[in-house]
Design a protein around this motif. Structure first.
Motif: not given
Ligand SMILES: C[S@@+](CC[C@H](N)C(=O)[O-])C[C@H]1O[C@@H](n2cnc3c(N)ncnc32)[C@H](O)[C@@H]1O
Length: 202
Positions: A33-37, A41-46
């Motif tokens: 991904a170039d942009a992750l939305i 909680r989910l963003l913190a997994l990556f």
């Protein structure tokens, strides 16, 4: 028909919360991904994914416009919990841009995990979401009266205490209730009650 976007928006199901339930295919999309939305909680997994990150919270309606404009030039991946096809943000995006502008990557739903944990089938279940919903308790009661097996998504306001009180008030005291919390996470808790014994939740 919606106008064709340059890059499809990829909507990725991230499973119930633990990284071990995210598929390899989903991870591949997230890494590219170039942009992750997604939610905090989910963003913190990556943490190691270098994409620009945008937090999805109560801003979910205006954020769709942003997602569409980002996807004109970049690979946008939207993270949703569980499976995108089951009470998720995916529907809003697909309704807005059309399925021809989206790729949907399935995930393991919280309900799949719940049924696995209690050792019951879900092919014969009926599903109701009270998550973020007002005044849906009557719908739930109707479904419970009509079906033997009902899976319910709750949230902090539409909680077990409220549901138990209503089930008791409706005289549905002979039904069994399984409460499946924080599935796949450290605080996971699975409990079984008879509705009649749930006075303590009042
Ligand atoms: C917006 S819905 C999303 C459902 C998701 N698409 C799915 O397939 O599980 C969020 C609700 O799913 C349920 N949920 C999600 N993850 C869960 C987990 N790890 N344990 C228990 N319930 C969960 C909760 O009821 C939560 O309020």
């Amino acid at each position: 028909m919606a106008k064709k976007l340059i890059n499809k928006i990829t909507i990725v199901g991230c499973g119930p919360g633990s990284k071990k339930y995210i598929t390899g295919h989903a991870v591949q999309h997230i890494k590219n991904a170039d942009a992750l939305i997604g939610s905090r909680r989910l963003l913190a997994l990556f943490p190691d994914v270098e994409a620009d990150k945008y937090t999805l919270n109560k801003n979910y309606k205006p954020l769709i416009t942003r997602i569409v404009s980002l996807s004109k030039h970049r690979k946008v991946v939207v993270l949703v919990s569980g499976d995108p096809g089951f009470f998720s943000y995916a529907k809003l995006i697909i309704d807005k841009v059309g399925i021809e502008n989206c790729e949907v990557v399935p995930g393991i739903s919280s309900v799949q995990l719940a049924f696995a944990a209690i050792g019951k089938t879900w092919s014969d279940a009926c599903f109701v979401s009270l998550h973020g919903q007002k005044d849906r308790l009557s719908t739930l009661i109707k479904k419970v009266k009509e079906h033997k097996k009902v899976a319910v998504l709750t949230d902090n306001s539409n909680n077990v205490k409220l549901i138990a009180k209503r089930l008791l008030d409706e005289g549905l005291k002979d039904r069994k209730i399984y409460i499946c919390e924080d599935l796949s996470l450290n605080k996971e808790r699975i409990r079984k009650f008879d509705v009649s014994s749930m006075q303590k939740f009042r």
